[in-house]
Enzyme design. Structure first.
Site, PDB file in Angstrom:
ATOM      1  N   ASP A  69      56.717  45.879  57.318  1.00 53.88           N
ATOM      2  CA  ASP A  69      56.763  45.520  56.272  1.00 53.88           C
ATOM      3  C   ASP A  69      56.814  44.457  55.742  1.00 53.88           C
ATOM      4  OD1 ASP A  69      55.209  47.760  56.191  1.00 53.88           O
ATOM      5  OD2 ASP A  69      57.205  49.564  55.625  1.00 53.88           O
TER       6      ASP A  69
ATOM      7  N   TYR B 108      52.921  54.151  51.344  1.00 54.38           N
ATOM      8  CA  TYR B 108      54.581  54.314  51.646  1.00 54.38           C
ATOM      9  C   TYR B 108      55.552  54.053  50.577  1.00 54.38           C
ATOM     10  CZ  TYR B 108      55.731  57.645  55.089  1.00 54.38           C
ATOM     11  OH  TYR B 108      56.171  58.861  55.810  1.00 54.38           O
TER      12      TYR B 108
ATOM     13  N   HIS C  48      59.412  55.973  61.635  1.00 54.84           N
ATOM     14  CA  HIS C  48      59.662  54.421  60.895  1.00 54.84           C
ATOM     15  C   HIS C  48      61.171  54.607  61.717  1.00 54.84           C
ATOM     16  CE1 HIS C  48      57.472  55.769  57.589  1.00 54.84           C
ATOM     17  NE2 HIS C  48      57.857  57.376  58.033  1.00 54.84           N
TER      18      HIS C  48
ATOM     19  N   ASP D  74      76.655  41.949  58.101  1.00 56.49           N
ATOM     20  CA  ASP D  74      78.034  40.485  58.466  1.00 56.49           C
ATOM     21  C   ASP D  74      79.234  40.897  58.258  1.00 56.49           C
ATOM     22  OD1 ASP D  74      79.838  38.108  59.343  1.00 56.49           O
ATOM     23  OD2 ASP D  74      77.896  37.132  58.181  1.00 56.49           O
TER      24      ASP D  74
ATOM     25  N   ASP E 177      83.088  41.033  57.776  1.00 55.71           N
ATOM     26  CA  ASP E 177      84.269  39.674  58.005  1.00 55.71           C
ATOM     27  C   ASP E 177      85.687  41.060  57.853  1.00 55.71           C
ATOM     28  OD1 ASP E 177      82.941  38.295  58.396  1.00 55.71           O
ATOM     29  OD2 ASP E 177      82.661  36.407  56.923  1.00 55.71           O
TER      30      ASP E 177
ATOM     31  N   GLU F  52      77.910  40.427  74.731  1.00 58.04           N
ATOM     32  CA  GLU F  52      77.022  40.805  73.751  1.00 58.04           C
ATOM     33  C   GLU F  52      75.955  42.140  74.482  1.00 58.04           C
ATOM     34  OE1 GLU F  52      75.723  36.715  70.770  1.00 58.04           O
ATOM     35  OE2 GLU F  52      74.790  36.849  72.757  1.00 58.04           O
TER      36      GLU F  52
ATOM     37  N   GLU G 229      77.486  35.644  75.263  1.00 57.55           N
ATOM     38  CA  GLU G 229      78.284  35.319  75.319  1.00 57.55           C
ATOM     39  C   GLU G 229      78.924  35.761  74.430  1.00 57.55           C
ATOM     40  OE1 GLU G 229      76.761  31.591  71.954  1.00 57.55           O
ATOM     41  OE2 GLU G 229      75.548  33.627  71.801  1.00 57.55           O
TER      42      GLU G 229
ATOM     43  N   ASP H 218      82.405  34.705  65.191  1.00 59.40           N
ATOM     44  CA  ASP H 218      81.984  35.628  63.706  1.00 59.40           C
ATOM     45  C   ASP H 218      81.263  36.325  64.223  1.00 59.40           C
ATOM     46  OD1 ASP H 218      81.370  36.147  61.440  1.00 59.40           O
ATOM     47  OD2 ASP H 218      80.943  34.243  60.509  1.00 59.40           O
TER      48      ASP H 218
ATOM     49  N   HIS I  24      57.875  61.061  62.333  1.00 59.70           N
ATOM     50  CA  HIS I  24      57.099  61.190  61.730  1.00 59.70           C
ATOM     51  C   HIS I  24      56.130  62.277  61.977  1.00 59.70           C
ATOM     52  CE1 HIS I  24      55.530  61.636  56.996  1.00 59.70           C
ATOM     53  NE2 HIS I  24      55.798  63.065  57.177  1.00 59.70           N
TER      54      HIS I  24
HETATM   55 CU   LIG Z   1      56.608  58.554  57.303  1.00 63.83          CU
END
Ligand SMILES: [Cu+2]
Length: 773
Positions: free
Chosen positions: A375, A460, A511, A518, A520, A561, A656, A662, A673
């Site tokens: 979307d 939707y 869905h 982010d 902090d 990561e 990493e 950060d 659904h």
């Molecule tokens: Cu649906």
């Protein structure tokens, strides 16, 4: 009685009555209206949040004017452009880098220059392409910088461009002038087509490999709630050519059979070689698909009011509520986003934003089985819908307008696009009744601040909530409603969903929603820590013969990561949190915990040729090092060329180190659904709700909601019916007033983009469009 004494007594009596009346008037405003005193925010707003603000209509207009005068090529209004023209597809704010913003917010640095990001379609060039320009400084631009290669590592080929509203209109024109006339008897006798009686929904993506732009269009009866009225006809249109005259039908589907083109369908029909499944004509209101209430309205439902006015403030793009404050904006592409979320003035989150909403469909019809909607490419912000007081948000909520520029040179305003309100959830945030040791009651009502917008992307509706609780928790929640997409019911349709009406198959789909968080926590640099529980076998110290299965706390720092990327089906530690460098009073690292509420399953098999375009959906949680070059988990170009994804989230995860860095958390929540009869006429929000919570974990020294002004505490020794002891006992005095409900207004049908046009509209109408025509 002495005359003078009598007079004095009389005066005293009057004075007493007068005083009493005054007291009554001041303490019991009823039957007058409730007071209205918006509070001063605890942290005063000083315009700093404007660094995150969306472009104003004035700024948008200036960017358009600047581009028209500075690019040295003719630009056609995007609402009228042919694929072979140049046009401005969209203009949005270009937010400054985080370092620069923090320098401004925290370090006394200069206000970063205001800049815009303009997306240009260059169809009228030797090498047609999409180019992204940063334009600045606002309000009077003097420069533009091509950032395409820097952002995407190469040029963006033209075929990746999101489909403009005008392209849907051009396709509608193609259907009217070339597709339907090629099967006249079939269209008249089977479809009963009269020039206006059909609507269509686009599938996406549009083919099987990079460069393809061949889209299945699913046809429906053009009535209210048309998404539930498939007629069995679907047409594959190749609209890859920049010359509309070259567009062609590649395939036709009718009632389970495929045909080369409309002419072949027509001749098969005329020769009586096809199995016709005629659909009864629905009335204009769609009958079963209508949202018209089936019962008269009766007593009003319960309403909330604020006896002394709102306890929050909304100033420009800044919201303050008790200890909370934050800035907000609406991205044309990704929708609602929040910045600089603080509690008691201390930043907890730098950015909290929606990234993408994905739906993957199954069906035994071609349009349905090839649909994987992203979307963001259609515009989650662009399709924000005007909110209706009293239903979409509480009647007395605060409403904010949004301005945007996309698919047209005109600046559009969405009235009441956002709402902010405080919601009494009608249950305690905490409470205890004590009948041991001493008799008392302590409790705190759970009253939270909500920021909401609702996106209607075609059929939707997604309701986006961000909720701020008094205990320092933040919740992100999305609820799905609106019309389910459907296929024509035929053959082995029940393998792909439930039959929900005579000719309607509610098609199975997923869905999946992706968020960027982010955090902090106590500063920019954080680590990711997992706490969980394991059993250890121990001998009972007081009785070594006996064994105890003893739960213990396990702790682990996730330092790369790869360790911090949790696949959908994998086990995730039950406590996972962003840990600060600082400690709370008890010596623990201060943290904010991520708690996900999701029922997502596989997005698509990883062997799929388009999987990398939606590879964010592999992970329920992935924590990466924050980079300016990785601002979003996907791109608007992924929908029309998922086979060569312009942004592939999986590449963000390259092992990493993520300790004391950060960090950004990318969170996916979703659900399966399988539409069922109760999805008619609409999918309901109940149960179709997913999201996550950010909860303090050793961040404070104790629950900060203990400092709430809403606390209630009384003992058996006290007169808890007295207002001084128990604020709830004050309510007859402080809250017995009539709320001032402003008259109902709604501008949703004015001055907004029209999202739909039927086959009756001419292709060149200035209509913003979507998946239907
Ligand atoms: Cu649906």
């Amino acid at each position: 009685m002495h005359m003078k004494t009598a007079l004095i007594l009389l005066v005293l009596a009057f004075a007493t009555i007068f005083a009493l009346v005054c007291v009554l008037l001041t303490r019991v405003p009823a039957p007058g209206t409730c007071q209205h005193q918006p509070p001063e925010p605890e942290v005063p707003e000083d315009g700093r949040s404007l660094v995150f603000a969306d472009l104003t209509p004035e700024e948008l207009a200036r960017v358009v004017r600047y581009l028209q005068g500075s690019l040295g090529v003719p630009l056609v209004d995007a609402s009228r452009a042919k694929p072979s023209d140049n046009c401005i597809a969209s203009v949005d704010v270009q937010l400054p880098g985080k370092a620069e913003v923090l320098q401004f917010l925290d370090g006394g640095g200069a206000r970063p220059p205001r800049e815009a990001l303009a997306v240009l379609y260059f169809g009228d060039q030797a090498d047609p392409n999409v180019t992204e320009y940063v334009v600045g400084p606002l309000p009077v631009p003097t420069y533009h910088r091509d950032v395409t290669v820097q952002k995407y590592g190469g040029k963006v080929p033209y075929h990746r461009r999101p489909t403009l509203a005008v392209e849907y209109q051009q396709i509608a024109g193609f259907f009217k002038s070339r597709v339907f006339p090629a099967a006249p008897s079939f269209m008249r006798q089977v479809m009963e087509y009269d020039g206006t009686s059909l609507a269509a929904v686009t599938a996406a993506p549009r083919g099987f490999q990079s460069g393809d732009r061949a889209t299945w269009y699913v046809l429906f009866q053009n009535v209210s709630g048309f998404f539930l009225h498939p007629v069995g006809l679907e047409v594959l249109v190749d609209h890859s050519s920049l010359d509309i005259g070259q567009w062609a039908v590649s395939r036709v589907f009718y009632n389970g059979q495929y045909y080369r083109d409309m002419a072949q369908l027509e001749s098969a029909y005329v020769q009586g070689r096809i199995s016709v499944e005629k659909v009864r004509k629905a009335p204009p209101d769609g009958d079963f698909s209508s949202m018209r209430p089936r019962a008269p309205s009766a007593a009003p439902f319960p309403l909330q009011y604020e006896p002394q006015g709102p306890r929050y403030s909304v100033r420009k793009n800044h919201v303050a509520f008790q200890a909370w404050s934050f800035a907000f904006g609406m991205s044309v592409k990704t929708g609602l986003r929040l910045f600089d979320i603080r509690y008691k003035g201390e930043r907890v989150v730098y950015e909290l934003s929606v990234q993408e909403a994905l739906s993957v469909y199954g069906s035994n019809c071609p349009g349905g089985m090839s649909t994987r909607y992203m979307d963001g490419s259609f515009g989650i912000g662009r399709y924000t819908s005007p909110l209706v007081r009293g239903v979409d948000c509480p009647y007395l909520a605060s409403y904010v307008d949004v301005h945007y520029l996309a698919h047209s040179q005109d600046i559009r305003t969405i009235k009441n696009a956002l709402c902010v309100f405080e919601q009494n959830l009608g249950s305690p945030l905490r409470r205890h009744f004590s009948n041991l040791q001493s008799l008392y009651y302590g409790g705190l009502v759970n009253s939270a601040l909500v920021l909401r917008s609702i996106t209607t992307v075609g059929n939707y509706d997604y309701i986006w909530d961000f909720i701020f609780y008094q205990n320092g928790a933040i919740e992100a929640k999305v609820q799905a409603t609106g019309y389910a997409s459907s296929s024509f019911f035929h053959g082995d349709g029940l393998r792909y969903g439930n039959r929900v009406w005579e000719h309607t198959l509610g098609t199975i789909h997923t869905h999946s929603i992706n968020y960027k968080v982010d955090l902090d926590v106590g500063g920019v640099k954080n680590s990711l820590v997992a706490h969980d529980m394991a059993f250890e076998m121990a001998r009972a110290p007081w009785n070594p013969e006996q064994q105890i299965e003893r739960p213990r706390l396990t702790k682990r720092v996730l330092d790369t990561e790869d360790q911090a990327a949790f696949r959908l089906q994998s086990k995730i530690p039950r406590y996972i949190y962003f840990a600060a460098n600082s400690k709370n009073k008890w010596g623990h690292q201060r943290g904010y915990r991520i708690q996900i509420v999701s029922f997502a399953g596989d997005h698509v098999p990883e062997a799929s040729s388009m999987e990398r375009a939606i590879s964010w959906a592999r992970y329920k949680l992935a924590v990466t090092r924050r980079k300016e070059e990785e601002p979003t988990s996907t791109s608007i170009y992924n929908q029309n060329d998922p086979w060569t994804p312009t942004v592939a989230f999986a590449d963000f995860i390259d092992n990493e180190t993520i300790t004391n860095e950060d960090l950004v958390a990318w969170i996916t929540a979703g659900f399966l659904h399988i539409p069922h009869s109760e999805d008619i006429p609409n999918t309901v929000t109940v149960g179709n709700s997913v999201g996550f919570l950010l909860r303090p974990y050793n961040y404070y020294d104790l629950d900060p909601s203990i400092y709430s002004h809403d606390g209630v505490f009384f003992t058996s020794e006290q007169d808890f019916t007295a207002c001084e002891v128990n604020p709830i006992a004050c309510l007859p005095k402080t809250a017995s007033c009539l709320p001032n409900f402003p008259p109902f207004t709604y501008d949703g049908f004015k001055n907004t983009s029209k999202l739909y046009c039927s086959m009756s509209h001419e292709a060149d109408q200035p209509v913003t469009d979507f998946r239907s025509f």
